[in-house]
Design an enzyme around this catalytic site. Structure first.
Site, PDB file in Angstrom:
ATOM      1  N   HIS A 309      -5.976 -10.625   0.953  1.00  0.00           N
ATOM      2  CA  HIS A 309      -5.684  -9.994  -0.335  1.00  0.00           C
ATOM      3  C   HIS A 309      -5.751  -8.488  -0.177  1.00  0.00           C
ATOM      4  CE1 HIS A 309      -5.957  -8.952  -4.625  1.00  0.00           C
ATOM      5  NE2 HIS A 309      -5.494 -10.158  -4.857  1.00  0.00           N
ATOM      6  N   ASP A 367      -3.931 -17.267  -4.971  1.00  0.00           N
ATOM      7  CA  ASP A 367      -2.511 -17.600  -5.101  1.00  0.00           C
ATOM      8  C   ASP A 367      -2.162 -18.848  -4.298  1.00  0.00           C
ATOM      9  OD1 ASP A 367      -1.852 -15.267  -6.685  1.00  0.00           O
ATOM     10  OD2 ASP A 367      -2.161 -14.101  -4.862  1.00  0.00           O
TER      11      ASP A 367
END
Length: 432
Positions: A309, A367
């Site tokens: 991330h 995600d």
């Protein structure tokens, strides 16, 4: 400011020194106030992407990427997602504290009874092509709400701001579900007051008039967690867009529509969709080693979507809770008949066992798991970003309300480093 100014930074420009105040937040790095820099020194700062610039003072959400920490009003996201539920988190973000039971009951009652759309808005949906992307529909419909709800567009009236906030949180699931129903040619399903926020959304997406639809509690809980884990994420691109639009005095529906439009960008809200497209590209379990090898090859630009991330340098604190939901959903629905989910589960297993990914801190993020859950539930990838927008609406509204109450509010006006032509005279066309 968060703290009284106690220190200064010295900036020297052409031999002249200027003192800039330094402020200390309750968490995070100190901030140098450059608000008077241009007036004093005649220079701007240059920060493409605003990655080193504090554009506002906020008390809503704090992220420490190095620690893997995400706090809403001081509460860790894993505690909220594990023990609370979406509407309680909405209350927390909006008002700054966890509600008592009677406060939460009243808030849930209010939201539940604002879920229906003005009936004429159904005709507005039918003005779109059937193959329109659901995000295009949401941008248009949310922006058009100001044409239907005139009694909540005065941003200077606290009561109207409150009504607009409740309406947006309540109606967004209906708008997103109807956008989905419209694209697949099915009739709209109206909300029901006896269902939870998440169950209502699932029913409006998947129920049909021909038969009864019962929401499975496991799917309801997973959907609620997806909403909760995406509720707010500090000053990201779409939140900054909402704040910038709001600074001009635009009505709340226009501001949230601007946020939806920004979120639509694949670099922002499309991460879980990109993850599913990656799984489709891999195709079968036997090809996973090939793609892992490519991701590890320094000479190959390929990278695995849904791993690591930009903000979180150690781990994504939302991923642990989302993985739990993913495991529960897949146990309920199975993966035997879905090759995509089989690839996802095996990719997760191989990546977690590979020392390279552990060393680079490339763990599956929120995600990756949310994409798996939504795929298992039966949502097409085109609905992933609309669900993200639905979830993030409360964060946008909370930031919007906070900004309007800020006495330091000014219309946003970024500066530039101009590199174009200097002044020159117009040349008639026959002389060019």
């Amino acid at each position: 400011m968060a703290d009284g100014q106690t220190r200064t930074a010295t900036l020297t420009v052409d031999g002249k020194s200027f003192e800039l105040p330094i402020y200390s937040p309750t968490a995070g790095p100190d901030v140098i106030d450059i608000g008077r820099l241009y007036g004093q020194a005649g220079v701007f700062t240059h920060d493409p992407g605003f990655t080193s610039t504090s554009a506002c003072e906020s008390s809503i959400t704090f992220i420490d990427g190095g620690k893997g920490e995400l706090l809403h009003r001081g509460y860790p996201i894993d505690q909220l997602a594990g023990q609370s539920h979406y509407l309680e988190v909405c209350f927390l973000l909006l008002y700054g504290y966890l509600p008592k039971k009677d406060e939460l009951d009243h808030f849930e009652y209010t939201i539940t009874r604002h879920t229906m759309l003005h009936e004429q808005m159904a005709n507005f949906f039918r003005g779109f092509r059937r193959d329109a992307h659901p995000m295009a529909v949401m941008v248009g419909v949310v922006g058009a709400m100001s044409a239907f709800y005139h009694d909540s567009t005065d941003i200077n009236d606290p009561r109207q701001r409150e009504i607009a906030s409740h309406r947006l949180i309540a109606k967004m699931p209906t708008i997103a579900a109807w956008a989905y129903k419209y694209t697949i040619g099915q009739p709209f399903v109206y909300p029901r007051n006896d269902l939870s926020y998440a169950a209502n959304f699932l029913r409006m997406c998947f129920a049909v008039p021909a038969e009864e639809y019962e929401v499975d509690p496991v799917l309801e809980r997973a959907m609620d967690r997806i909403f909760t884990l995406h509720a707010d994420h500090e000053q990201n691109a779409s939140t900054s867009t909402v704040r910038l639009a709001s600074s001009s005095g635009a009505n709340p529906f226009a501001c949230i529509a601007a946020g939806i439009a920004c979120l639509w960008g694949p670099a922002h809200g499309g991460a879980n969709q990109a993850c599913l497209e990656m799984l489709k590209e891999i195709g079968t379990v036997d090809r996973i080693p090939e793609f892992i090898a490519r991701a590890k090859d320094k000479n190959d630009s390929y990278r695995l979507m849904g791993f690591g991330h930009r903000v979180y340098k150690n781990f994504d604190p939302r991923a642990t809770v989302m993985k739990q939901s993913a495991d529960e959903v897949l146990e309920l629905l199975g993966v035997e008949d879905n090759p995509l989910l089989q690839v996802a589960m095996e990719l997760e297993k191989q990546a977690l066992e590979d020392p390279y990914f552990a060393e680079k801190k490339l763990f599956p993020n929120v995600d990756f798991y949310s994409g798996i859950i939504l795929e298992a539930m039966g949502f097409p990838t085109s609905m992933f970003t609309p669900i993200f927008a639905l979830s993030r609406t409360v964060g946008w509204i909370s930031q919007w309300k906070e900004q309007l109450a800020d006495p330091a509010l000014r219309i946003g006006r970024p500066r530039q480093l101009y590199t174009g032509e200097v002044a020159r005279d117009y040349v008639p066309i026959e002389n060019r």
